[in-house]
Design an enzyme around this catalytic site. Structure first.
Site, short mmCIF file in Angstrom:
data_model
loop_
_atom_site.label_atom_id
_atom_site.label_comp_id
_atom_site.label_asym_id
_atom_site.label_seq_id
_atom_site.Cartn_x
_atom_site.Cartn_y
_atom_site.Cartn_z
N HIS A 110 0.80 -1.22 0.00
CA HIS A 110 0.00 0.00 0.00
C HIS A 110 0.83 1.27 0.00
O HIS A 110 0.28 2.37 -0.08
CB HIS A 110 -0.98 -0.02 1.17
N GLY A 162 -9.40 13.92 -4.28
CA GLY A 162 -10.61 13.22 -3.86
C GLY A 162 -10.41 11.75 -3.54
O GLY A 162 -11.38 11.03 -3.32
N HIS A 218 -4.65 2.62 -6.17
CA HIS A 218 -5.78 1.95 -6.82
C HIS A 218 -6.40 2.85 -7.88
O HIS A 218 -6.18 4.05 -7.91
CB HIS A 218 -6.85 1.56 -5.80
N HIS A 261 -9.53 7.80 -22.15
CA HIS A 261 -10.64 8.21 -23.01
C HIS A 261 -10.61 7.31 -24.24
O HIS A 261 -9.63 7.28 -24.97
CB HIS A 261 -10.47 9.69 -23.42
#
Length: 191
Positions: free
Chosen positions: A20, A66, A73, A188
């Site tokens: 992590h 955010g 991840h 995209h």
């Protein structure tokens, strides 16, 4: 005016590493390649579902962007409807294709490679650059040198080249600011 409808879809969280403390710039190209391969696999599997018309693969890194979990991840949103912004881009890209027989982003990349004013890094298959229309500070864009509609069309060599570009680009961000640089990134691709 007052219409409501269900939106069938799937949301997945993809952990990049069991460690992590690792982020993309700290991972090896081989480890990043495994992520690219997983993105491709998920795109193919989710895209084969009858109620999925759009797949968004993305990562928000850092609390400033955010990200609520500190482990490395990304996420995949697969949904029935196609978002308005994607539809707008699709309309303009289809128009350019019909008028010229060429890819709009391919023509843009050709121009950028000629000018060489906004290129950050490149390899045989991809270019990272600051788009002419950038809205965000330090906004970049990774473009393939060959025309693709989606990630599933990349072969093994191109997948490794994408992993290499992602490693170089994210390392440059961290090194430039001497911090684990927060960002949002997304792939995209055609609905």
């Amino acid at each position: 005016m007052l219409k409501a409808a269900e939106e069938p879809g799937i949301c997945k969280v993809i952990c990049f590493s069991p460690n992590h403390a690792l982020t993309l710039p700290l991972m090896s190209e081989t480890e990043i390649l495994q992520i690219v391969e997983l993105w491709k696999q998920e795109y193919l599997e989710l895209g084969a579902l009858p109620n999925i018309n759009h797949i968004q693969i993305f990562e928000n890194k850092g609390a400033l962007m955010g990200c609520s979990n500190p482990h490395p991840h990304g996420q995949i949103w697969a949904q029935y409807s196609i978002p308005e912004e994607v539809l707008k881009k699709q309309i303009h890209q289809q128009k350019h294709w019909k008028e010229s027989g060429r890819s709009l982003l391919g023509d843009y990349l050709k121009l950028e490679l000629e000018k060489r004013e906004r290129i950050i890094t490149e390899n045989e298959h991809f270019v990272a650059l600051v788009p002419y229309w950038a809205l965000w500070p330090y906004e970049t864009m990774v473009l393939p040198k060959q025309h693709y509609q989606n990630i599933s069309q990349l072969n093994e060599i191109e997948q490794a080249a994408l992993a290499q570009i992602l490693k170089i680009l994210t390392t440059k961000y961290d090194n430039r600011f001497e911090v684990s640089f927060p960002y949002s990134s997304g792939i995209h691709q055609a609905p």
